[in-house]
Design an enzyme around this catalytic site. Sequence first.
Site, PDB file in Angstrom:
ATOM      1  N   SER A   1       2.521 -18.100  26.140  1.00 23.46           N
ATOM      2  CA  SER A   1       3.372 -16.933  26.426  1.00 23.46           C
ATOM      3  C   SER A   1       3.195 -15.924  25.314  1.00 23.46           C
ATOM      4  CB  SER A   1       4.837 -17.364  26.469  1.00 23.46           C
ATOM      5  OG  SER A   1       5.319 -17.504  25.131  1.00 23.46           O
ATOM      6  N   ASP A   2       3.615 -14.670  25.583  1.00 18.02           N
ATOM      7  CA  ASP A   2       3.663 -13.744  24.471  1.00 18.02           C
ATOM      8  C   ASP A   2       4.919 -14.068  23.665  1.00 18.02           C
ATOM      9  OD1 ASP A   2       2.683 -10.255  24.233  1.00 18.02           O
ATOM     10  OD2 ASP A   2       3.269 -11.697  22.692  1.00 18.02           O
ATOM     11  N   TRP A   3       5.050 -13.439  22.509  1.00 20.62           N
ATOM     12  CA  TRP A   3       6.123 -13.790  21.576  1.00 20.62           C
ATOM     13  C   TRP A   3       7.506 -13.644  22.230  1.00 20.62           C
ATOM     14  CZ3 TRP A   3       5.560 -14.042  15.832  1.00 20.62           C
ATOM     15  CH2 TRP A   3       6.777 -14.314  15.207  1.00 20.62           C
ATOM     16  N   GLY A   4       8.164 -14.776  22.445  1.00 15.27           N
ATOM     17  CA  GLY A   4       9.527 -14.737  22.957  1.00 15.27           C
ATOM     18  C   GLY A   4       9.629 -14.506  24.453  1.00 15.27           C
ATOM     19  N   ALA A   5       8.496 -14.361  25.122  1.00 15.02           N
ATOM     20  CA  ALA A   5       8.532 -13.948  26.531  1.00 15.02           C
ATOM     21  C   ALA A   5       9.198 -14.981  27.430  1.00 15.02           C
ATOM     22  CB  ALA A   5       7.113 -13.653  27.023  1.00 15.02           C
TER      23      ALA A   5
END
Length: 732
Positions: free
Chosen positions: A261-265
């Site tokens: 995932s992207d950061w925190g997504a």
Amino acid sequence: MDKKALETLLSDMSTEEKVMQLVQIPGSEYEADAEITGVERGQVKESVKRLAGSTLGIWGSKRLKKIQEQYMKEHPHHIPLMFMLDVIHGHKTVLPCPLGQGASFDPEAVRKGAAMQAKEAAADGVHATFSPMADLCRDARWGRIMESTGEDKLLNSRMAAAMVEGYQGEDLKDSAHIAACVKHFAAYGAAEGGRDYNNTELSEHTLREHYLRAYGEAIKKDPVMVMTSFNSINGIPATGNTFLMKKVLREEFGFKGVLISDWGAVGEMINHGYAEDRKDAALKGMMAGVDIDMCSGCYSAHLEELVNSGAVPMKLLDEAVLRVLNMKNELGLFEDPFRGIDTDAGPVISEESRNLAREAAAAGLVLLENKGKALPLRKEKNAFIGPYADTKRLQSSWAFSGDDENTVSLWEAALELYGPEALKTAAGCTMLDQDAVTARGQRHVDHWQEENDRLLTEAVSAAEWADTVILCLGEDSAQSGEATSKASLKLPAVQLRLLSEIKKTGKRIVTLVFTGRPLELMEVRELSDALMICWLPGTEGGHAVLDVISGKRSPSGRLPVSFPYTVGQEPLHYDIYPTGRPKPENGPFEYTSRYLDCENGALYPFGYGLSYTSFEYGGEKLSAQKMSAPESITASVKVRNTGDMRGDVTVQLYIRDVCASRVRPVRELAGFRKISLDPGAEEEVSFVINEEMLRFWTAEEKWESEAGKFLVWICDSSSAGKPLEFRLEGRA
Ligand code: GLC
């Protein structure tokens, strides 16, 4: 480690250990000066840190070796930790930003650049990069256009594929290579309003025909990872989107690697209104096939409970964990957890890497105007004026592991080339207007007006002394990249004031624009004799720009993205649909698709760029006027260098499907070739057109070509050339 051994390892692991292999934590858990590229969620629990499968944002051979030794000693199965970092256009030797590399129209050069980046990053202990960014971007308001290679699906496809090949090489166990990660899947560049992280609404045919193409082509090169994007697509966040992640990515594209995932997504699916809470977010991420949760904390907090309750089948968990263990195995980390780490020298900026960066930066410079041959510079008094005249900040906000002090500024390169006698420099103004906003927040400068008045006076006097002013303007590098969307594409008012005051001196003005995105340049065009786009040219930016403006080499870059008359035209791209009332070339315009107050097209179109020499196209021809599916047609043109200097020219092939079951773009790039010609030399350039190149997402939702008339251009930009015609025969 062989497959059986990996499976045995997996079967020995506890559920907690398995879950934690899917958890990525910020590098700040290990090193205080880690690069934080997301929203921090506070301290990670010791129990998570001890077992987390990977981390990001730290580099440095000595310290990563120490972290790895400690981590493996404590891990119950001594599984190595993976170190990931955004090396998107350079680690120590910084190349031009990706948009500037796109302008080279030279995938082979981009592949070499990626290989150089991988070598430097691996020597610093990095295992994987979060690159290439294959997002198609038609909106200059979106600051991340800087990280893309532009608006065209074919150019982006070739560049993204080349980067994967460069980063990964032939064998990932070769410690001079690192794992690539194709991002941001998918259609992140279509954010509504050009506002970062915003939702995207795309028809399936636009998604498939334009936005998905470069990811698909890059995935054919077997990148180890793909990253999910922050945005929702047609109402479903990418990170929980099973159509995208299962049907398209896994089934259609055949991707077998790690989905991160992207950061925190994962956690942000709550903000999207798609997940009830962090446990529901973890469930939705897993069910969509997200293997690694980057820094949201949802997997580490809730995945074990979800598996124990049966909400997430153990089989699903095992499959995800095996993909992560496979990645570590492909990197050779089980045999050598310190792969590539060079604790003595670490990465060294070599003459070879500098030359490669210098060549890449020069190849991306795009000459847009050259009235009265203002360029190349004459051997006379030249004044380098403007906020970019003598700065080492020539790299993007994403080149955080590169050090500005290694950068050669324009002024340094000019002194080297011309010596101090016939040169002057002056900043002329501050980079930003008084209260400009950058990615890192509001900037307020005290005594800003007085400072600018002083700088202006100094600059005008330098201009009055000079014969030619090289005006070095542009967008601050902190104003493009993540979270830097802008509603205006104008240069700062303080820079435009400098331009108009210098114009009053009556001197020749060569304007160089440093930027990570298309800008509004009408006024700059009017007041400048020459105008060149330099992007964010990186470590060797000064040398590269002087190589070109001094005439040592001719400019050869072409625009990978359209430059608008005004931001009101955004999103702007060349491959538009014709509409039922296309605006005719020369009127009448009433009741046609147009603006009352602006042109439809670009001030400078995709594919456009000038040289110091001139090229003539002639003898455009097709080998046949009709073809059936198994056949092909050859389109060719003769290109002659009609000037007095050697130059590179990028010959472009465009095709239009004139009538089909769905409307088709007025033209689409179908091929490009960069050639070098000496004065007077001529070369025939040919492109093979086959049926596969004519396929699109038909009204029956099939990827097929349809019989009918096609137009072909072989020319110098997306708005040049005269069309040739052929028919595809086949199904009635
Ligand atoms: C950021 C970016 C992504 C980057 C990741 C890790 O939020 O969106 O492009 O690779 O975090 O730094």
